[in-house]
Design a protein around this motif. Structure first.
Motif, PDB file in Angstrom:
ATOM      1  N   GLU A  24       0.829  -1.203   0.000  1.00 15.92           N
ATOM      2  CA  GLU A  24       0.000   0.000   0.000  1.00 15.92           C
ATOM      3  C   GLU A  24       0.867   1.258   0.000  1.00 15.92           C
ATOM      4  O   GLU A  24       0.582   2.220  -0.707  1.00 15.92           O
ATOM      5  N   LEU A  25       1.938   1.253   0.773  1.00 18.82           N
ATOM      6  CA  LEU A  25       2.862   2.378   0.806  1.00 18.82           C
ATOM      7  C   LEU A  25       3.503   2.600  -0.561  1.00 18.82           C
ATOM      8  O   LEU A  25       3.616   3.738  -1.026  1.00 18.82           O
ATOM      9  N   LEU A  26       3.904   1.516  -1.222  1.00 19.45           N
ATOM     10  CA  LEU A  26       4.483   1.610  -2.554  1.00 19.45           C
ATOM     11  C   LEU A  26       3.481   2.195  -3.546  1.00 19.45           C
ATOM     12  O   LEU A  26       3.830   3.052  -4.361  1.00 19.45           O
ATOM     13  N   LYS A  27       2.232   1.757  -3.456  1.00 20.03           N
ATOM     14  CA  LYS A  27       1.186   2.298  -4.340  1.00 20.03           C
ATOM     15  C   LYS A  27       1.020   3.801  -4.115  1.00 20.03           C
ATOM     16  O   LYS A  27       0.942   4.575  -5.073  1.00 20.03           O
ATOM     17  N   LEU A  28       0.955   4.201  -2.857  1.00 24.39           N
ATOM     18  CA  LEU A  28       0.761   5.619  -2.546  1.00 24.39           C
ATOM     19  C   LEU A  28       1.941   6.468  -2.997  1.00 24.39           C
ATOM     20  O   LEU A  28       1.760   7.569  -3.517  1.00 24.39           O
ATOM     21  N   LYS A  29       3.159   5.961  -2.804  1.00 20.89           N
ATOM     22  CA  LYS A  29       4.341   6.690  -3.261  1.00 20.89           C
ATOM     23  C   LYS A  29       4.333   6.845  -4.778  1.00 20.89           C
ATOM     24  O   LYS A  29       4.634   7.914  -5.306  1.00 20.89           O
ATOM     25  N   THR A  30       3.970   5.772  -5.480  1.00 15.85           N
ATOM     26  CA  THR A  30       3.932   5.815  -6.936  1.00 15.85           C
ATOM     27  C   THR A  30       2.874   6.798  -7.420  1.00 15.85           C
ATOM     28  O   THR A  30       3.125   7.584  -8.335  1.00 15.85           O
ATOM     29  N   ILE A  31       1.701   6.766  -6.793  1.00 14.87           N
ATOM     30  CA  ILE A  31       0.648   7.696  -7.179  1.00 14.87           C
ATOM     31  C   ILE A  31       1.082   9.136  -6.937  1.00 14.87           C
ATOM     32  O   ILE A  31       0.862  10.013  -7.776  1.00 14.87           O
ATOM     33  N   ALA A  32       1.717   9.400  -5.802  1.00 13.25           N
ATOM     34  CA  ALA A  32       2.174  10.757  -5.493  1.00 13.25           C
ATOM     35  C   ALA A  32       3.218  11.221  -6.495  1.00 13.25           C
ATOM     36  O   ALA A  32       3.157  12.349  -6.994  1.00 13.25           O
ATOM     37  N   ARG A  33       4.164  10.352  -6.807  1.00 14.52           N
ATOM     38  CA  ARG A  33       5.213  10.730  -7.755  1.00 14.52           C
ATOM     39  C   ARG A  33       4.648  10.953  -9.153  1.00 14.52           C
ATOM     40  O   ARG A  33       4.999  11.922  -9.827  1.00 14.52           O
ATOM     41  N   MET A  34       3.794  10.053  -9.594  1.00 16.54           N
ATOM     42  CA  MET A  34       3.220  10.185 -10.930  1.00 16.54           C
ATOM     43  C   MET A  34       2.319  11.420 -10.995  1.00 16.54           C
ATOM     44  O   MET A  34       2.284  12.113 -12.011  1.00 16.54           O
ATOM     45  N   GLY A  35       1.601  11.691  -9.932  1.00 14.68           N
ATOM     46  CA  GLY A  35       0.772  12.893  -9.892  1.00 14.68           C
ATOM     47  C   GLY A  35       1.608  14.147 -10.034  1.00 14.68           C
ATOM     48  O   GLY A  35       1.235  15.073 -10.755  1.00 14.68           O
ATOM     49  N   ARG A  36       2.734  14.146  -9.371  1.00 17.61           N
ATOM     50  CA  ARG A  36       3.622  15.313  -9.453  1.00 17.61           C
ATOM     51  C   ARG A  36       4.194  15.457 -10.862  1.00 17.61           C
ATOM     52  O   ARG A  36       4.252  16.557 -11.404  1.00 17.61           O
ATOM     53  N   VAL A  37       4.606  14.341 -11.468  1.00 13.96           N
ATOM     54  CA  VAL A  37       5.171  14.384 -12.819  1.00 13.96           C
ATOM     55  C   VAL A  37       4.103  14.804 -13.822  1.00 13.96           C
ATOM     56  O   VAL A  37       4.346  15.658 -14.686  1.00 13.96           O
ATOM     57  N   ILE A  38       2.908  14.240 -13.709  1.00  9.47           N
ATOM     58  CA  ILE A  38       1.826  14.592 -14.631  1.00  9.47           C
ATOM     59  C   ILE A  38       1.440  16.062 -14.454  1.00  9.47           C
ATOM     60  O   ILE A  38       1.203  16.777 -15.435  1.00  9.47           O
ATOM     61  N   GLY A  39       1.391  16.519 -13.226  1.00  9.74           N
ATOM     62  CA  GLY A  39       1.104  17.929 -12.970  1.00  9.74           C
ATOM     63  C   GLY A  39       2.126  18.843 -13.626  1.00  9.74           C
ATOM     64  O   GLY A  39       1.779  19.867 -14.225  1.00  9.74           O
ATOM     65  N   THR A  40       3.385  18.464 -13.527  1.00  7.27           N
ATOM     66  CA  THR A  40       4.446  19.247 -14.156  1.00  7.27           C
ATOM     67  C   THR A  40       4.286  19.251 -15.674  1.00  7.27           C
ATOM     68  O   THR A  40       4.432  20.291 -16.319  1.00  7.27           O
ATOM     69  N   LEU A  41       3.980  18.091 -16.241  1.00  8.28           N
ATOM     70  CA  LEU A  41       3.805  18.003 -17.690  1.00  8.28           C
ATOM     71  C   LEU A  41       2.610  18.827 -18.165  1.00  8.28           C
ATOM     72  O   LEU A  41       2.685  19.489 -19.206  1.00  8.28           O
ATOM     73  N   VAL A  42       1.521  18.810 -17.407  1.00  6.69           N
ATOM     74  CA  VAL A  42       0.354  19.605 -17.777  1.00  6.69           C
ATOM     75  C   VAL A  42       0.684  21.091 -17.731  1.00  6.69           C
ATOM     76  O   VAL A  42       0.317  21.857 -18.635  1.00  6.69           O
ATOM     77  N   LEU A  43       1.383  21.516 -16.686  1.00  5.97           N
ATOM     78  CA  LEU A  43       1.782  22.929 -16.598  1.00  5.97           C
ATOM     79  C   LEU A  43       2.715  23.315 -17.740  1.00  5.97           C
ATOM     80  O   LEU A  43       2.585  24.393 -18.320  1.00  5.97           O
ATOM     81  N   ASP A  44       3.650  22.442 -18.078  1.00  2.00           N
ATOM     82  CA  ASP A  44       4.556  22.732 -19.191  1.00  2.00           C
ATOM     83  C   ASP A  44       3.806  22.812 -20.514  1.00  2.00           C
ATOM     84  O   ASP A  44       4.097  23.676 -21.346  1.00  2.00           O
ATOM     85  N   ALA A  45       2.835  21.928 -20.716  1.00  2.00           N
ATOM     86  CA  ALA A  45       2.042  21.963 -21.947  1.00  2.00           C
ATOM     87  C   ALA A  45       1.220  23.255 -22.017  1.00  2.00           C
ATOM     88  O   ALA A  45       1.099  23.862 -23.095  1.00  2.00           O
ATOM     89  N   THR A  46       0.688  23.682 -20.878  1.00  2.00           N
ATOM     90  CA  THR A  46      -0.074  24.932 -20.839  1.00  2.00           C
ATOM     91  C   THR A  46       0.821  26.118 -21.162  1.00  2.00           C
ATOM     92  O   THR A  46       0.438  27.005 -21.937  1.00  2.00           O
ATOM     93  N   LYS A  47       2.013  26.131 -20.583  1.00  2.00           N
ATOM     94  CA  LYS A  47       2.963  27.215 -20.883  1.00  2.00           C
ATOM     95  C   LYS A  47       3.325  27.222 -22.359  1.00  2.00           C
ATOM     96  O   LYS A  47       3.426  28.288 -22.974  1.00  2.00           O
ATOM     97  N   LEU A  48       3.529  26.039 -22.938  1.00  2.00           N
ATOM     98  CA  LEU A  48       3.866  25.939 -24.353  1.00  2.00           C
ATOM     99  C   LEU A  48       2.727  26.469 -25.219  1.00  2.00           C
ATOM    100  O   LEU A  48       2.963  27.234 -26.166  1.00  2.00           O
ATOM    101  N   LEU A  49       1.493  26.094 -24.902  1.00  2.49           N
ATOM    102  CA  LEU A  49       0.342  26.562 -25.663  1.00  2.49           C
ATOM    103  C   LEU A  49       0.220  28.083 -25.594  1.00  2.49           C
ATOM    104  O   LEU A  49       0.011  28.751 -26.620  1.00  2.49           O
ATOM    105  N   LEU A  50       0.367  28.639 -24.404  1.00  4.98           N
ATOM    106  CA  LEU A  50       0.291  30.094 -24.256  1.00  4.98           C
ATOM    107  C   LEU A  50       1.430  30.795 -24.992  1.00  4.98           C
ATOM    108  O   LEU A  50       1.233  31.859 -25.586  1.00  4.98           O
ATOM    109  N   THR A  51       2.603  30.189 -24.975  1.00  4.08           N
ATOM    110  CA  THR A  51       3.739  30.758 -25.707  1.00  4.08           C
ATOM    111  C   THR A  51       3.459  30.755 -27.205  1.00  4.08           C
ATOM    112  O   THR A  51       3.766  31.737 -27.903  1.00  4.08           O
TER     113      THR A  51
END
Length: 149
Positions: A24-51
């Motif tokens: 369960e701890l491994l699942k939660l860590k993976t979800i947290a890490r992937m959420g952070r990476v996906i969040g970063t990618l979404v923000l980068d895509a938004t910045k790219l679109l606005l640029t």
């Protein structure tokens, strides 16, 4: 003082609980890490679109400006297109180096977010261990106090 007997069923149950908790701890860590990476990618895509939108409007403004200078909007936009074509040729000439640079930048960014999460989890584990160590120490004092009485 009561004697506790060793039981295999109790040990297996504790081992099963431990493994379930670790999974369960491994699942939660993976979800947290992937959420952070996906969040970063979404923000980068938004910045790219606005640029891209900003570049589009600046290109329009440059086309109209050059059109006024040259006396023809068609020539202004043709010159703007030529400027972008030259930029495209320059990018094409340096493509392998630019590709390696962007890959390196992307990998560093993703791994940086991954390591930030790892450091957070390590700090959390250390504080948990410290707390449990304090409770274990208190528990030992209580047991030693019970032995003396």
């Amino acid at each position: 003082m009561s004697d506790q007997k060793f039981s295999f069923s109790g040990s297996f149950q504790k081992a099963k609980e431990y493994i379930d908790t670790q999974v369960e701890l491994l699942k939660l860590k993976t979800i947290a890490r992937m959420g952070r990476v996906i969040g970063t990618l979404v923000l980068d895509a938004t910045k790219l679109l606005l640029t891209l939108i900003v570049v589009f409007f600046l290109s329009l403004a440059l086309g109209f400006f050059l059109g006024e200078l040259l006396g023809s909007n068609a020539l202004g936009f043709l010159l703007t297109g030529a400027i972008f074509f030259v930029i495209l040729l320059i990018i094409r000439a340096f493509e392998p180096k630019l590709e390696a640079k962007f890959m390196d930048l992307t990998i560093r960014r993703v791994l940086g977010k991954w390591q930030e999460d790892e450091e957070f989890f390590e700090e959390t584990q250390q504080s948990k261990d410290t707390y449990e160590g304090a409770n274990t120490f208190e528990g030992q004092n209580t047991q030693s106090d019970n032995k003396t009485t």
